[in-house]
Enzyme design. Sequence first.
Site, mmCIF file in Angstrom:
data_model
loop_
_atom_site.group_PDB
_atom_site.id
_atom_site.type_symbol
_atom_site.label_atom_id
_atom_site.label_comp_id
_atom_site.label_asym_id
_atom_site.label_seq_id
_atom_site.Cartn_x
_atom_site.Cartn_y
_atom_site.Cartn_z
ATOM 1 C CG MET A 104 -2.061 -1.053 1.151
ATOM 2 S SD MET A 104 -2.940 -1.237 2.843
ATOM 3 C CE MET A 104 -1.761 -1.991 3.942
ATOM 4 C CB CYS A 115 -2.444 1.185 -8.116
ATOM 5 S SG CYS A 115 -2.741 2.793 -7.425
ATOM 6 C CE LYS A 172 -3.055 -6.221 -3.678
ATOM 7 N NZ LYS A 172 -4.236 -5.404 -4.141
ATOM 8 N N GLY A 190 -5.113 -5.633 3.473
ATOM 9 C CA GLY A 190 -4.610 -4.036 3.356
ATOM 10 C C GLY A 190 -5.002 -3.379 4.617
#
Length: 326
Positions: free
Chosen positions: A18, A101, A140, A225
Site C-alpha cells: 500500500m 492500483c 496483483k 490491506g
Amino acid sequence: MLSIGSYTLDSNLLLAPMAGVTDYPFRRLCRQYGAALATSEMLSADVSLWGSKKSRTRIPQQQEAAPRSVQIAGSEPQQMAEAAHASVQQGAHIVDINMGCPAKKVCNKAAGSALLRDEVLVRDILQAVVTAVNVPVTLKFRTGWSVSNRNAVTVAQIAEDVGIQAIAIHGRTRADAYRGYAEYETIRQVKMNVGIPVIANGDIQTPLDAAFILDYTHTDGLMLGRAAWGQPWIFWQLGEFFKTGELPAQPDVYTRSQVVLAHIRAIHDFYGEETGVRVARKHIGWYLDRMTSDPSYKQRIFSTTCSNNQLAAVNDALGIIALTQY
C-alpha cells in the site's frame, strides 16, 4: 503453507502493498505478528527516479527478513523489466507487478489497473519481467476494468502461461475503487481455472471473514490491506483462529499501547525528525480510531512537529484511554 517459487512461507497470510503505508517499520511490525510476506510500497518502473529520498525508503532494506518482496508499477515492458532487474540488485527476492492500483495518477499513465484494458500489453509486461529476473515474479490485480468487463480469469491464465508464480486478486474492479463491497465469485472462478497459487484480497476484516473467503474461493492465501491499519496484530488473531477454531481477543490495552509506542519510535528512527513525525500521524490516527471514538486525543498529537513531544502526547493519550477501559 503457501509457496511462491522456491520460497515456502510460514503461513498463508500476507500484507498487501500500500502506497504511503507499507514502509519498512510497518512491514517489520506486521511480520512480527504473523504476516508471512510483506511487499514494499509501489515503486515507479522509472529507475531514474529511485535516487530520491522517498524512493530509497521504499526499496526493501538489507536488514529485512527474507523473503523480501518489492512491487513495481509501469506500462512499458522494457522499463518494467529494467525495474525488476534493478529491484533484485537492490536485494529483492520476489518481484511483484502492480496491475491493481485504481488511483487516477497511476491509471492516467496507463499503469496499475488501467492495464487490464489491454490484455496484449499485460502479456508483454509479464513476459518481459519474468524473462528479466531469476527470482519469482508475482502479480496483483483486480477483477477487471469495470463491472461489465471482469476479465480476471483471462489475465490469470495469461499470468500462469508466461511464468508468474502467484497472483493476488482484489475483489473489486478498477471502476469500483474502494467503494461498495468486494466480491469473491470472480476470485473463485480464477482459482478454478489456474494451477498457480491464488491469494484473495479485499474486505477481510475479521477471522470469520477470512474463514468464509477461504472456504468459498478455495484460494491458497489471504492478503490484508486496510484491515491492518491500526491493528497489525490482526495477523496473529487470524493465525490463532485458524489453529484453534476460537475467536481470539485483541491484545490487552497495555500490550497494544506498547506496540503503538514502539512503532512510532521505529518510524522516527527510520525517517528522521521532520518526515518521521509527519509519517507517524497517519498511523497514530488509525491506532486511536480503533481504541477510542473521542477525536480530541488527536489535537495535541497532530499539532506538534517534535518527535519527542509527539511520542509523549501519544503516551499520555494511551494512558488515559487505558484508564477508561479498566
